[in-house]
Scaffold this motif. Structure first.
Motif, mmCIF file in Angstrom:
data_model
loop_
_atom_site.group_PDB
_atom_site.id
_atom_site.type_symbol
_atom_site.label_atom_id
_atom_site.label_comp_id
_atom_site.label_asym_id
_atom_site.label_seq_id
_atom_site.Cartn_x
_atom_site.Cartn_y
_atom_site.Cartn_z
ATOM 1 N N TRP A 117 0.843 -1.188 0.000
ATOM 2 C CA TRP A 117 0.000 0.000 0.000
ATOM 3 C C TRP A 117 0.881 1.241 0.000
ATOM 4 O O TRP A 117 2.111 1.159 0.103
ATOM 5 N N THR A 140 -5.770 2.092 0.400
ATOM 6 C CA THR A 140 -5.935 1.241 -0.775
ATOM 7 C C THR A 140 -4.896 0.125 -0.695
ATOM 8 O O THR A 140 -3.711 0.398 -0.512
ATOM 9 N N ALA A 146 -3.083 -3.493 -2.244
ATOM 10 C CA ALA A 146 -2.835 -4.511 -3.267
ATOM 11 C C ALA A 146 -2.493 -5.802 -2.542
ATOM 12 O O ALA A 146 -1.564 -5.827 -1.731
ATOM 13 N N VAL A 161 -6.951 -5.617 -5.898
ATOM 14 C CA VAL A 161 -6.844 -4.311 -5.245
ATOM 15 C C VAL A 161 -8.112 -4.123 -4.441
ATOM 16 O O VAL A 161 -9.221 -4.291 -4.958
ATOM 17 N N GLY A 170 -7.320 -2.613 -10.447
ATOM 18 C CA GLY A 170 -6.965 -1.504 -9.581
ATOM 19 C C GLY A 170 -8.057 -0.471 -9.466
ATOM 20 O O GLY A 170 -9.210 -0.692 -9.842
ATOM 21 N N ALA A 191 -12.078 -3.375 -8.495
ATOM 22 C CA ALA A 191 -11.540 -3.412 -7.134
ATOM 23 C C ALA A 191 -12.594 -3.932 -6.160
ATOM 24 O O ALA A 191 -13.801 -3.782 -6.380
ATOM 25 N N VAL A 245 3.250 -2.430 -9.674
ATOM 26 C CA VAL A 245 2.331 -1.757 -8.756
ATOM 27 C C VAL A 245 2.549 -0.265 -8.956
ATOM 28 O O VAL A 245 3.614 0.270 -8.626
#
Length: 322
Positions: free
Chosen positions: A95, A132, A134, A150, A178, A245, A268
């Motif tokens: 993140w 947020t 990943a 995500v 994402g 997401a 990323v």
């Protein structure tokens, strides 16, 4: 990644009567297993890029029982990238942290995504929501699928894109996912996190679960199953802006992605499109653009030990009278 196999031919070992092969098979099986261990699986890499117009600080958390990479947090100025190497079967999350400062006592903290370690390195601590995320579970050399997503289940603080470095044309399952939109601009008033300086612009957007602590938003208690926990107006706000997401806990159908034989590489990217968030300050970039997996030295030592054991086994096989 390709699945590793081991095939040993009995006829390749000379001067051993066929009647003795049964006693030799367990030894050959061990030899095969050790050969695979010696070969090892190639490590995985994450190329983390800051496309924002401000400095940010990525954080990395490994899942329980998984060896961490050699860095768990670092500064990444605008326009720069850094490659982090992890084990081929690594699982965890990545993140971004924003608006980070070091106070007069030397304690480091961030307005969003802070991991509470008091330092740039997160050292086993995760992101405080809203952030947020990943999320990854890598298959390594098993021939299975990597899983990645995500997630906005813990809210939103930065736009993010995750993309396998294997082209989707080569492997159709390897799709980018994402949330490239800046949700802070349109965040509902009751989810908005304002900056500490009293500015009107939001620096993050909370999830309804964090904001209201109610079971129907958190998919807990009586709402603790896919059948009873449905999307809400708040999760639908996230989903409309970022369809691929996770918008709430049971948003699996359109939000979990797989990639077979991804080659261990993922990009990323933070702020894949233009973002207007406030700058988090300036700091020097890391001097070393590649951060190796902290277990490399240990792995090398174990491979040397296995190699020595293989020599002993081969010697026994060659000299034993059958």
């Amino acid at each position: 990644m390709h699945e590793q196999t081991c095939t040993l031919s009995l006829v390749s070992i000379p001067s051993i009567p066929f009647s003795s092969m049964g006693a030799l098979l367990p030894l050959l099986s061990l030899l095969c297993s050790l050969t695979l261990l010696l070969q090892g699986a190639e490590p995985a890499t994450f190329t983390i890029t800051n496309s924002c117009d401000y400095t940010m600080w990525p954080g990395i958390l490994s899942n329980a029982g998984v060896s961490p990479p050699s860095t768990t947090g670092f500064v990444l100025p605008s326009g720069q990238s850094l490659t982090v190497t992890v084990a081929s079967t690594w699982s965890g999350r990545i993140w971004g942290r924003t608006l980070c400062v070091t106070d007069s006592s030397g304690s480091f903290a961030c307005a969003t995504g802070d991991c509470g370690s008091g330092a740039v390195e997160c050292s086993g601590s995760g992101a405080a929501p809203p952030a947020t995320l990943a999320e990854f579970t890598l298959a390594g050399g098993t021939g299975g699928n990597d899983f990645y997503d995500v997630s906005l289940v813990d809210g939103f603080n930065m736009p993010m894109l995750v993309a396998p470095q294997v082209p989707s044309a080569t492997n159709g399952s390897c799709q980018a996912t994402g949330c490239p939109a800046d949700l802070n601009k349109a965040c509902p008033a009751d989810l908005r996190v304002a900056s500490s300086d009293g500015g009107a612009a939001a620096v993050a957007c909370r999830s309804a679960c964090e904001a209201f602590r109610e079971a129907r938003y958190c998919c807990s208690g009586a709402y603790g199953s896919p059948a009873t926990c449905a999307p809400t107006s708040y999760s639908l706000f996230f989903k409309a802006a970022c369809p691929s997401a996770y918008s709430y806990a049971y948003d699996d159908a359109t939000s979990t992605f797989t990639c077979a034989a991804a080659g261990g590489g993922y990009d990323v990217v933070f702020c894949p499109s233009t973002s207007s968030q406030k700058s988090g300050g300036n700091a020097e970039a890391p001097s070393n653009p590649t951060m190796p997996f902290s277990g490399d030295a240990e792995h090398l030592a174990s491979r040397k030990a296995v190699a020595a054991l293989l020599v002993v086994i081969v010697s026994v096989v060659s000299t034993r009278r059958w």
